[in-house]
Motif scaffolding. Structure first.
Motif, mmCIF file in Angstrom:
data_model
loop_
_atom_site.group_PDB
_atom_site.id
_atom_site.type_symbol
_atom_site.label_atom_id
_atom_site.label_comp_id
_atom_site.label_asym_id
_atom_site.label_seq_id
_atom_site.Cartn_x
_atom_site.Cartn_y
_atom_site.Cartn_z
ATOM 1 N N LYS A 1 0.835 -1.206 0.000
ATOM 2 C CA LYS A 1 0.000 0.000 0.000
ATOM 3 C C LYS A 1 0.870 1.256 0.000
ATOM 4 C CE LYS A 1 -3.688 0.673 -0.128
ATOM 5 N NZ LYS A 1 -4.538 1.174 -1.262
ATOM 6 N N LEU A 2 1.993 1.235 0.744
ATOM 7 C CA LEU A 2 2.907 2.374 0.732
ATOM 8 C C LEU A 2 3.485 2.600 -0.665
ATOM 9 C CD1 LEU A 2 4.769 1.870 4.128
ATOM 10 C CD2 LEU A 2 3.253 3.770 3.545
ATOM 11 N N GLU A 3 3.752 1.518 -1.392
ATOM 12 C CA GLU A 3 4.235 1.649 -2.772
ATOM 13 C C GLU A 3 3.159 2.292 -3.653
ATOM 14 O OE1 GLU A 3 6.263 -1.192 -6.209
ATOM 15 O OE2 GLU A 3 4.711 -2.013 -4.894
ATOM 16 N N ASP A 4 1.904 1.859 -3.478
ATOM 17 C CA ASP A 4 0.800 2.453 -4.247
ATOM 18 C C ASP A 4 0.643 3.939 -3.912
ATOM 19 O OD1 ASP A 4 0.317 0.001 -5.373
ATOM 20 O OD2 ASP A 4 -1.300 -0.528 -3.977
ATOM 21 N N ILE A 5 0.814 4.270 -2.633
ATOM 22 C CA ILE A 5 0.705 5.676 -2.227
ATOM 23 C C ILE A 5 1.815 6.501 -2.881
ATOM 24 C CG2 ILE A 5 0.962 7.236 -0.252
ATOM 25 C CD1 ILE A 5 -0.495 5.127 1.438
#
Length: 630
Positions: free
Chosen positions: A417-421
């Protein structure tokens, strides 16, 4: 307006018996000058466009009364005629300007959905053209099973699927959508009314037949010798020659005397018609007021994409007398507010201090032109005396800073999710740099200014320090440094490192990525106050050592390494060594295996070569100094 309509209707009703009497006594010579079969007509009794050459009304005018391809039809419930185009494409004609040879078409009637018909439209077989002054855009029509913050085609959508028109169809949010077709369309025809697109008042013109000279003389236009026999009339459609005809003349004074006698005879009937007309005007006016109430309620419930202006009394009502405080900073206090129908907003009340005026104008001006899934939408603003406030869409998960302050909080999101953010933030910045008419430089990219919606999608906020400049000229001149310490690029402090440009936002984004990876309070860097985390993590990465960051799932280490390398590329001291945001997006979208660790940004005293290589990709930045555009 209602009184004018009533008077106009009375005049029309008065002329009806007079015209009938004129027909009986045989006054006027218009029939001698123009084919009586081709006299002007319209659909309905009022407000509809006049139908005459080169148009003809099917079922009323013979073929020789109109030019090929200019056929119109009436339907029983509409005052607007239907234009029938090749390949079963049709639309309602709202207005015909015979002098400029222009028509306005619309799909506002429920039977018409122009977006559904666009793929069938063959321009070469089309007697009309879009106006030459339109600005064209390549538009993709996509079918999605989920809701997007994009313009929605209402007439193509249903409860299970939504159809949107998008300019840039490369957005990762569209991966699960199905592309229906692409069209090159005039950008002006899109009307963004609460994310519903209607094709309204689309302007088309025709070049042939040429009747402007007749209109300029106050005459009608038609085929030459259109009083010939029926066999010769069919030939007129082939040669297409036109000429001007005098309009029907006014009746003589003798005829007017006869008309007065006819009017006296039908007086009681006319009086009854007047009463009916007054009732009709009253009823029509009442219906229009009811429609306006519906429109006003719609605007109040959903608000337009264009920011609306509110009074300070409105702000107090929206925030329920400033009841729910959700944040506070040097700029002021943020309250949770509520518009009608459970639409929530974040209301930022600006401090009444010096400089707020410039920042307030700057933010409203900048945000008013932005529409992107990764940028916070400005709903409205308040400028009531010395009181100023900004209203944004409400994002329930607060800022990114809240979730990267510690390893425990980062684990609550997960590295995927941090990568998507990170990718969403990069796309938002890329849009600011390339997607608007003017390049927008944010100058305050940091975790505190990245807000998260209910699905943890990132949105860039706080444009108080933003600057506008031409997309062709990327560098701005600045008299003072702006931004937040720790995220400000070196060239903002000293021009020895290069010129201030969009690359300054790239530096801030790089520091944000490194914050996401290790935070500014990393446990292994707390032993000494002189240890700089970006330099510490670069040395570990360069020497192949463990980064010392806790991972939970397979693949986390790969994501951490990719974010770290991209972040180090972005924080190179010299702007020419940093990639553009377009290249950064490509790096983040890749798998990370081909990424090359850059040279150390902390030891170099001279800029790296102008051309950098990142995993097989190159970027080149030669920056020209320009003045900023306010």
């Amino acid at each position: 307006m209602a009184i004018f309509q009533g008077i106009l209707l009375l005049i029309v009703l008065l002329l009806v018996p007079m015209a009938a009497a004129a027909t009986v006594v045989g006054v006027g010579r218009g029939a001698e000058e123009q084919d009586p079969e081709c006299l002007p007509t319209s659909c309905g009794k009022q407000d509809g466009p006049e139908i005459r050459f080169p148009f003809r009304l099917k079922g009323h005018h013979p073929n020789h009364c109109g030019y090929p391809g200019f056929d119109l039809s009436c339907i029983h419930h509409s005052k607007f005629p239907v234009l029938e185009l090749p390949f079963s494409v049709y639309a309602f004609v709202k207005h015909i300007d015979y002098k400029s040879q222009t028509i306005s078409i619309s799909d506002s009637e429920p039977q018409v959905c122009l977006p559904r018909q666009l793929p069938n439209l063959n321009i070469s077989a089309f007697p009309f053209q879009f106006l030459t002054n339109y600005f064209y855009k390549d538009v993709s029509f996509i079918n999605c099973s989920h809701t997007l913050y994009e313009p929605r085609i209402a007439c193509l959508s249903d409860q299970s699927h939504q159809v949107y028109a998008v300019i840039n169809s490369y957005n990762s949010l569209y991966v699960s959508c199905t592309k229906m077709y692409n069209m090159s369309l005039p950008y002006e025809i899109f009307r963004y009314y609460y994310r519903n697109i209607t094709f309204d008042d689309l302007q088309l013109n025709w070049s042939k037949p040429e009747c402007r000279k007749c209109e300029a003389r106050g005459q009608n236009c038609g085929f030459k010798n259109n009083n010939n026999s029926s066999s010769s009339k069919s030939q007129l459609l082939l040669n297409g020659s036109t000429e001007c005809f005098d309009k029907p003349r006014q009746p003589s004074m003798g005829a007017l005397t006869k008309l007065k006698i006819a009017g006296a005879v039908v007086g009681p009937t006319f009086l009854l018609l007047v009463v009916i007309a007054i009732y009709h005007v009253y009823r029509s006016n009442k219906m229009k007021k009811a429609d306006q109430v519906k429109i006003d309620k719609f605007l109040e419930d959903y608000k337009a994409l264009k920011p609306a202006r509110y009074s300070y009394a409105d702000i107090k009502k929206i925030t329920n007398q400033f009841e729910d405080k959700v944040g506070q900073g040097g700029y002021g206090i943020v309250y949770k507010g509520k518009l009608s129908n459970d639409v929530y907003v974040a209301v930022k009340i600006l401090n009444n201090v010096k400089g707020n005026g410039d920042e307030f104008i700057n933010e409203v001006q900048t945000m008013g032109r932005i529409h992107h899934i990764n940028v916070v939408r400005l709903v409205g603003y308040c400028a009531d005396g010395f009181r100023r406030a900004l209203l944004y869409e409400f994002l329930p998960n607060n800022s990114l800073e809240k979730f990267i302050a510690s390893d425990q909080q980062k684990r609550s999101l997960g590295w995927k999710k941090l990568e998507d953010i990170a990718l969403g933030i990069a796309k938002g910045i890329e849009y600011l740099h390339l997607g608007c008419d003017q390049r927008i430089l944010h100058f305050d990219i940091k975790p505190h200014n990245i807000l998260l919606d209910n699905k943890f999608n990132p949105k860039i906020s706080d444009f108080g320090l933003a600057k506008l400049c031409s997309k062709e000229q990327s560098v701005v001149s600045m008299t003072t440094a702006r931004g937040t310490v720790g995220y400000i690029a070196p060239e903002v402090f000293s021009r020895n490192f290069g010129n201030v440009s969009y690359k300054s936002d790239v530096y801030s984004f790089g520091m944000l990525l490194l914050d996401m990876v290790g935070g500014r309070q990393n446990t292994e860097t707390q032993n000494t106050s002189e240890c700089y985390f970006p330099e510490w993590i670069y040395k570990r990465l360069d020497q192949g050592e463990d980064l010392g960051i806790q991972i939970e799932e397979d693949g986390d280490a790969k994501i951490i390494r990719k974010l770290t390398i991209v972040g180090l590329w972005c924080i190179q001291w010299y702007p020419v060594d940093r990639p553009s945001m377009k290249v950064v997006v490509q790096m983040l979208e890749g798998d990370g295996d081909t990424l090359i660790v850059p040279h150390s940004p902390f030891a170099s005293t001279n800029p790296m070569p102008m051309t950098g290589t990142t995993g097989g990709r190159t970027f080149n930045s030669e920056l020209e100094v320009i003045s900023e555009s306010e």
